[in-house]
Design an enzyme around this catalytic site. Structure first.
Site, PDB file in Angstrom:
ATOM      1  N   GLY A 132      -6.123   5.943  -0.765  1.00  0.00           N
ATOM      2  CA  GLY A 132      -6.926   7.124  -1.060  1.00  0.00           C
ATOM      3  C   GLY A 132      -7.996   7.371  -0.022  1.00  0.00           C
ATOM      4  N   ALA A 133      -7.784   6.857   1.197  1.00  0.00           N
ATOM      5  CA  ALA A 133      -8.821   6.903   2.232  1.00  0.00           C
ATOM      6  C   ALA A 133      -8.336   7.650   3.481  1.00  0.00           C
ATOM      7  CB  ALA A 133      -9.232   5.477   2.606  1.00  0.00           C
ATOM      8  N   TYR A 141      -6.019  11.073   4.259  1.00  0.00           N
ATOM      9  CA  TYR A 141      -4.633  11.279   3.838  1.00  0.00           C
ATOM     10  C   TYR A 141      -4.594  12.026   2.507  1.00  0.00           C
ATOM     11  CZ  TYR A 141      -3.633   8.153   7.707  1.00  0.00           C
ATOM     12  OH  TYR A 141      -3.558   7.598   8.958  1.00  0.00           O
ATOM     13  N   GLN A 201       0.842  -1.194   0.000  1.00  0.00           N
ATOM     14  CA  GLN A 201       0.000   0.000   0.000  1.00  0.00           C
ATOM     15  C   GLN A 201       0.880   1.247   0.000  1.00  0.00           C
ATOM     16  OE1 GLN A 201      -2.321   1.721   3.457  1.00  0.00           O
ATOM     17  NE2 GLN A 201      -3.991   0.700   2.357  1.00  0.00           N
TER      18      GLN A 201
END
Length: 413
Positions: A194-195, A198, A107
């Site tokens: 993308g959560a 951040y 990630q």
């Protein structure tokens, strides 16, 4: 009353994603565990992920790997932005791949304004906290040198005031470089974080992004950064090797447009994402509305009299938009719920988080009908997960319930 055992039927079915076949639908979330050697992943990290691969995980996502040194709230967080970091990750990946069928993604993570200017790593690096715009998050969890956290929101506490990114393409190139390093390390794919407030989600939200250039000011422009990051990762990895994690209904990091604008933004973004040859779209948080007394600073928090957290039913709102990528669902999902969500086609794979922390063979035990022996009542304090003394404690010292099907040299039992 005797606890019923959930029949594991759909969770144990294989799943094809491009040229990879996952052995089952049990995914492992990228929960940060703060046990790197400074910014380098180590042998203990390899053992941790290896155990979960041995325990039957069909898909594993390593805890967020920073694409540059940042002053995060989490100490001992690994990076992947130099050749040396890549070599350290390669040893972890090789350990996981000792288990036949293990699939391991990296990630890629940038915290944006959710960082601390006075953190040791950021002081050493000498770069300012950056974000789409110079707007400070009004909540934060500010660590002092002893790791003590201040949970009180306020403009003078928590996250540092950021400097607006001058050229977003420079950061996109950092994501590209880290994607190349992840590929060299031997990962099976990458997931763009993308959560959770951040950097990528900061660009999407008009409370954090007030840019007037091509990366702000409209739904299309606010989505540009995320889409160009994805395009860069796909260029490196090719089709069906790149995923993205999204949290459309959370207000972590002082984000949260009104629900109508939130839905408009994520509807556009997800439609555009599904035009790309993605491996998966990973959506975070549960369908149902969360009672007010159970909300946390991750979902929404009252700051200066305003509530953040555009709560709405994520899967019901966006699932129909995803026609090409696989759908990964995440959000405190029980085994019973997981079976139903897979059966009715809401999701293709279920991402579990906390069950994997204390059950290294969570998948194998559930499939074997040993649900009663699994630990679910884990008192998980997010900021009490830092090791005190032996870093293996509470990390790699949990026992297996089942006998592993495959045992490689060096497994600690």
């Amino acid at each position: 009353m005797e606890q019923l055992i959930t029949p594991i039927k759909h969770l144990q079915k294989p799943l094809e994603i491009g040229d990879i076949t996952l052995r089952n639908r049990f995914g492992m979330s990228s929960v940060s565990r703060n046990r790197a050697d400074g910014t380098y992943p180590n042998a203990l990290n390899g053992e941790y992920f290896y155990q979960r691969a041995l325990g039957g995980a069909g898909f594993i996502c390593a805890g967020g790997a920073l694409i540059e040194p940042q002053g995060t709230a989490m100490r001992e967080t690994p990076q992947i932005d130099t050749h040396e970091h890549m070599l350290a990750w390669r040893r972890v990946v090789d350990r996981v791949h000792e288990v036949p069928g293990a699939v391991f993604y990296c990630q890629l993570w940038h915290c944006g304004r959710m960082t601390y200017q006075d953190a040791k790593i950021q002081k050493e690096y000498g770069k300012p906290t950056i974000a789409p715009s110079a707007i400070q998050a009004r909540m934060g969890i500010a660590p002092d040198n002893d790791g003590v956290y201040d949970l009180e929101p306020g403009l003078d506490k928590g996250y540092s005031k950021p400097t607006a990114i001058e050229n977003p393409k420079d950061v996109i190139e950092q994501f590209r470089r880290s994607a190349i390093l992840a590929k060299e390390a031997g990962f099976d794919g990458v997931e763009l974080h993308g959560a959770n407030g951040y950097l990528v989600s900061q660009f999407l939200d008009d409370t954090a992004n007030i840019r007037t250039d091509d990366y702000g000011g409209s739904v299309e422009n606010r989505a540009r950064f995320a889409l160009e990051c994805i395009d860069a990762l796909v260029e490196v990895w090719g089709p069906k090797k790149v995923g993205i994690k999204l949290s459309p209904a959370t207000g972590r990091g002082d984000l949260g447009m009104p629900v109508e604008r939130q839905i408009e933004q994520f509807t556009y973004l997800i439609r555009e994402l599904d035009k790309r040859p993605l491996a998966h779209v990973h959506t975070l948080w549960t369908e149902g509305a969360v009672p007010a007394n159970q909300r946390t600073e991750w979902m929404d928090m009252e700051v200066d009299g305003k509530m953040r957290g555009p709560l709405h039913p994520v899967w019901a709102t966006y699932r129909h938009l995803i026609k090409n990528a696989k759908v990964f669902l995440n959000g405190a999902i029980s085994l019973i719920e997981a079976e139903e969500l897979l059966k009715d086609g809401t999701g293709d794979l279920i991402i579990f988080g906390r069950p994997w922390l204390v059950n290294p063979d969570f998948a194998s035990a559930a499939i074997a009908g040993k649900e009663k022996e699994l630990q679910f009542e884990y008192n998980f304090d997010y900021f009490a997960q830092y090791p005190i003394g032996d870093p293996a404690k509470g990390y790699t010292d949990y026992p297996f319930i089942t006998k592993p099907d495959y045992k490689a040299p060096g497994l600690k039992t």
